[in-house]
Scaffold this active site. Structure first.
Site, mmCIF file in Angstrom:
data_model
loop_
_atom_site.group_PDB
_atom_site.id
_atom_site.type_symbol
_atom_site.label_atom_id
_atom_site.label_comp_id
_atom_site.label_asym_id
_atom_site.label_seq_id
_atom_site.Cartn_x
_atom_site.Cartn_y
_atom_site.Cartn_z
ATOM 1 N N GLU A 329 0.688 -1.550 -0.145
ATOM 2 C CA GLU A 329 -0.055 -0.039 -0.420
ATOM 3 C C GLU A 329 0.900 0.747 0.053
ATOM 4 O O GLU A 329 0.621 1.977 0.453
ATOM 5 C CB GLU A 329 -0.575 0.184 1.273
ATOM 6 C CG GLU A 329 -2.265 -1.205 1.125
ATOM 7 C CD GLU A 329 -2.345 -1.157 1.891
ATOM 8 O OE1 GLU A 329 -4.127 -1.224 1.802
ATOM 9 O OE2 GLU A 329 -2.458 -1.041 3.200
HETATM 10 C C1 ACM Z 1 -2.119 -5.622 3.519
HETATM 11 O O1 ACM Z 1 -3.299 -5.938 4.177
HETATM 12 N N1 ACM Z 1 -1.974 -4.318 3.161
HETATM 13 C C2 ACM Z 1 -1.340 -6.341 3.484
#
Ligand code: ACM
Length: 688
Positions: A329
C-alpha cells in the site's frame, strides 16, 4: 426467562431428534464423522480400533530416545491440562518404567532448538488398551502428537479414557502462520503468550509479528532508541521481552518472524527521523485508521544508512531466517510530489514508482543477505527484477500467488484469511492455498509454502483480540495442516466448538470476555437479554466499520460492537435449524420450538428497551431492542400460519419482508444475522 445457552441446548436437542434418523446409518467405526471425532486439525491418517486406555490417577509418562528440556516442559504442561480435565493429581516425575507407562514418548532426535521452516513435524501415535505410544523424528513432532493426544481424551460413565487408535500424521504445508499486528494496538506480553499456546494447540508454527506501522513503532532498538521512544507512546517490547517471546515460541515449536513495514506505513519511523521521509516533516504518530502518505525516501543515502543499522541489529535479535519488510500500500503520493525524487528517477532510468520501490527493496535485500536473512514482503514487492529467493506474501489474491510460483518465487497466502474482516469460519475454511483445480505443476506447487491468518489490529484491544482470532483460526489452521479432502463445513463447526472450549484451559479469553464487556455495558443490570441480542448480531463486515462508526486508535474498544463476534452462535444455530426445517418441510412439527424461541426474542427485546434506558453506553444500540422484539413478533405471527396450515396473504408477506429489510440494516455497526432465515420462514407461509 431462558438464557442463551439454554435456548441453544433446546435447539440442539430438537435438531438432534430430527437428524437422528440420518446419523443412525453412520455407526461404522471408520466413517468420516467418527474418524474425525474431536480432532482439529484432522490428522493425515487416523484408524480407529476397538478398546480404550483408561486414565486413572496413576497415569504416568515415560520418555525414550533423545529428549530435551523443551520436550520435558511440554510434557508437564500437557499433563497439567490433563489434570485440569480429569481432576486427577498425577505424579510430578516422569516414569522410569517405559513398558508400563500409560504414555510412552520416543523421539529420534531433538531437532533444531530454534524451529526452522521445513522442520520435520510428523509423528505416529498408537493407542492400545495398555499403552499410548507416541513416536516422532523430532521434539517438535512429539509436541504436535501430544496435542492430538490431548484432543483424543474422552469421558463417559466409565470414566476418562483414550480411544484405541492409530494415527500417522504430518502437515500438508510447512508454513502455517498467524500474523499479529502489535503496532496499531499494542498487545501486552500475556496476550502473545496465551496466543502462542493456542497456536501450538492447533499446530500453527509461525508467529508473524507486525511491529511497525503508521500508528506505532513497537520494538526497542539499542542503536536507534529514538525510533521506539518517540514512535510508541512508551508502548513497545524491550529486547529482553522479545527474546522471551522467541523462546516461549520455540518451546512450542513456533517460529517468530518480525515485520517492519516499509517504505509506506512508515509514519512512526519518521516521527524521530523526518529527514528520511519523502516530504518535509514534522510528523506525529498517526491516530487514524487507514492508508497514509508518509513514505521513506528511497533516493536518500541517509535512509539506507539508518536502515542498515536497524536491520543489522534486528537480524541479531530475531533468529528466524525470514524477515518481512512489508512493502504494501505505498501509494507514492510523496514520491510524485517530490522534485528531487522525480529527478533521481529520470537520472537513473527508473520508469515508475513500482520500479522505484524495487530499487529500494534491492538495497534492503543487500542488508538482509549480509545478515543471512531471506526477504519476505506483501504482493506489491512482486516486480520484475527482484531475485527469486524473496518470498511473496499474498494478501490480494490467489492468482497473484500462483503467478509468483510460476515465475519461480515461493509464496504464502493470506488473502482469504483476513480474520479482522469478521467473516464466518466457513468462508475462510474453503479457501485453499493450493486449490484442487490449481494449474501449477508439481514443481510449482512446492513453492506454495502455506498460509497465514492475519489479525490486523485497528479494532482489537488486549480484551477483545482473542475473540477475533479464536476460534475461526482453528478452522484455518486445519486448512493448512490437514489433507485437502477434509472439507466438511458442518463437521468443522462441530469440532470448532469443542476446540474452542479446550483453548479456554490455556487462558484464552475469546468467550469469557464477551460477558465481561456486556456486564460493563449493562451498568450493573442483569445481562441475560443482552446475551440473547449479542448471540444474534455481528459487527459489520469488511471495512465498513470505518465508515459507519468512526473511531481512532485512542478510542476505547468497549462498545457493543466490540462484545459482538463473528459467527454469532445464536444466529448460526437458528439459521441451521430453520434451514433444516424448511428444506424438510417440517414447519408444522417444529412450530412449537420456534414459538418458544420467538417468545424469548420478543420478551428479551422488551427487557432490553428498559435495560438500555439505564445503560448510557448502550444508547447507540437503542434501536436493536425494538428490532429484537419485532423479530420475535414477526416470528410468532409466522408460526401461527405454519402451525395451523393456513396460508398468508401476499400483502401480509410483503409487509413482513419490508420490516425485516429494515431490521437487517446496520445500527451502531451491528447487523442481525437471522434476517435471511426469517424471510425463509415468512415465505414458507405462502403454502405450495
Ligand atoms: C495489507 O493488508 N495491506 C497487507
Amino acid at each position: 426467562m431462558l438464557n442463551i445457552f439454554t435456548k441453544i441446548i433446546i435447539v440442539i436437542a430438537l435438531l438432534a431428534t430430527f437428524l437422528g434418523t440420518i446419523s443412525s446409518q453412520e455407526k461404522d467405526l471408520n466413517t468420516l464423522q467418527t474418524a474425525r471425532r474431536n480432532l482439529m486439525p484432522v490428522p493425515a491418517n487416523v484408524s480407529w480400533k476397538n478398546g480404550r486406555l483408561p486414565v486413572t490417577k496413576t497415569f504416568a509418562v515415560a520418555v525414550a530416545g533423545k529428549t530435551d528440556e523443551r520436550l520435558k516442559s511440554y510434557i508437564f504442561r500437557v499433563m497439567r491440562r490433563l489434570e485440569g480435565r480429569t481432576i486427577f493429581e498425577f505424579s510430578r516425575d516422569l516414569s522410569n518404567d517405559p513398558a508400563n507407562a500409560q504414555l510412552l514418548i520416543e523421539t529420534a532426535s531433538t531437532g533444531n532448538a530454534i524451529p526452522q521452516l521445513g522442520d520435520d513435524e510428523s509423528y505416529n501415535l498408537e493407542i492400545t488398551e495398555k499403552q499410548a505410544k507416541l513416536t516422532a523424528p523430532t521434539t517438535v513432532g512429539a509436541m504436535r502428537g501430544l496435542e492430538t493426544f490431548l484432543q483424543l481424551l474422552e469421558g463417559d460413565a466409565g470414566g476418562f479414557y483414550f480411544p484405541a487408535v492409530s494415527v500417522s500424521d504430518k502437515p500438508r504445508f510447512p508454513w502455517r502462520g498467524l500474523m499479529i499486528d502489535s503496532a496499531r494496538h499494542f498487545q501486552p506480553m500475556e496476550v502473545l503468550r496465551r496466543n502462542l499456546d493456542a497456536m501450538a494447540a492447533v499446530k500453527l508454527n509461525v508467529l508473524h509479528w507486525h511491529l511497525t506501522e503508521d500508528q506505532g513503532f513497537r520494538v526497542e532498538t539499542k542503536k536507534l532508541p529514538e525510533l521506539h521512544l518517540q514512535g510508541s507512546d512508551g508502548l513497545f517490547y524491550t529486547q529482553t521481552e522479545i527474546r522471551e517471546i522467541i523462546k516461549f515460541a520455540a518451546d512450542r515449536g513456533i517460529r517468530v518472524m518480525p515485520e517492519f513495514d516499509m517504505p509506506g506505513h512508515a509514519t512512526a519511523w519518521v516521527v524521530s527521523h523526518p529527514e528520511i521521509a519523502s516530504a518535509p516533516g514534522p510528523y506525529q504518530i498517526e491516530r487514524q485508521p487507514g492508508i497514509f502518505d508518509p513514505t521513506l525516501d528511497p533516493t536518500n543515502e541517509k535512509t539506507y544508512k539508518l536502515l542498515e543499522v536497524f536491520f543489522t541489529e534486528m537480524s541479531a535479535l530475531f533468529p528466524d531466517k525470514y524477515m518481512h519488510i512489508g512493502g504494501d500500500e505505498n501509494e507514492g503520493k510523496q514520491w510524485n510530489a517530490n522534485a528531487k525524487i522525480q529527478a533521481f528517477m529520470k537520472a537513473n532510468n527508473i520508469k515508475d514508482n513500482h520500479a522505484l520501490q524495487t530499487y529500494f527493496n534491492k538495497r534492503l535485500l543487500k542488508f538482509l543477505e549480509k545478515n543471512g536473512k531471506i526477504m519476505m514482503g506483501w504482493d506489491e514487492i512482486f516486480q520484475p527484477d527482484l531475485p527469486k529467493n524473496v518470498v511473496i506474501h499474498s494478501w490480494r489474491g490467489q492468482k497473484a500467488l500462483a503467478e509468483a510460483a510460476k515465475q519461480g518465487y515461493t509464496g504464502v497466502l493470506s488473502n482469504g484469511y483476513y480474520i479482522d474482516l469478521m467473516f464466518p469460519a466457513s468462508q475462510h475454511y474453503v479457501v485453499d492455498p493450493l486449490p484442487a483445480d490449481t494449474t501449477l505443476t508439481a514443481e510449482e506447487q512446492k513453492r506454495i509454502l502455506g498460509g497465514e491468518a492475519t489479525m490486523w489490529s485497528e479494532w482489537v484491544s488486549p480484551e477483545t483480540i482473542d475473540s477475533r482470532i479464536w476460534t475461526r483460526t482453528a478452522a484455518i489452521a486445519e486448512r493448512f495442516w490437514s489433507p485437502q479432502a477434509v472439507n466438511d463445513v458442518d463437521d468443522m463447526y462441530r469440532r470448532l466448538e469443542i476446540i474452542s472450549s479446550q483453548l479456554e484451559e490455556l487462558g484464552l479469553t475469546h468467550r469469557r470476555n464477551q460477558d465481561v464487556l456486556l456486564r460493563r455495558l449493562a451498568n450493573n443490570q442483569n445481562i441475560f437479554a443482552l446475551q440473547t441480542l449479542v448471540g444474534l448480531i455481528e459487527p459489520v463486515k469488511e471495512y465498513r466499520r470505518y465508515q459507519v462508526r468512526p473511531q481512532t486508535m485512542l478510542s476505547p474498544l468497549t462498545g457493543l460492537i466490540d462484545a459482538a463476534q463473528a459467527d454469532a452462535i445464536g444466529a448460526r444455530r437458528f439459521n441451521m435449524f430453520v434451514k433444516s426445517v424448511v428444506t424438510s418441510n417440517i414447519e408444522k412439527q417444529q412450530a412449537p420450538a420456534l414459538k418458544a424461541l420467538f417468545n424469548d426474542w420478543k420478551g428479551d427485546g422488551m427487557r432490553l428497551k428498559i435495560l438500555i434506558e439505564n445503560a448510557p453506553a448502550l444508547t447507540e444500540a437503542k434501536q436493536l431492542a425494538p428490532d429484537l422484539q419485532s423479530l420475535g413478533e414477526i416470528g410468532l405471527e409466522t408460526v401461527e400460519f405454519l402451525q395451523t396450515g393456513k396460508t398468508s396473504s401476499a400483502e401480509w408477506r410483503d409487509a413482513k419482508l419490508k420490516s425485516l429489510a429494515e431490521i437487517g440494516k446496520q445500527k451502531a455497526g451491528l447487523e442481525f444475522q437471522v434476517v435471511e432465515s426469517m424471510k425463509l420462514l415468512v415465505n414458507a407461509t405462502a403454502g405450495n
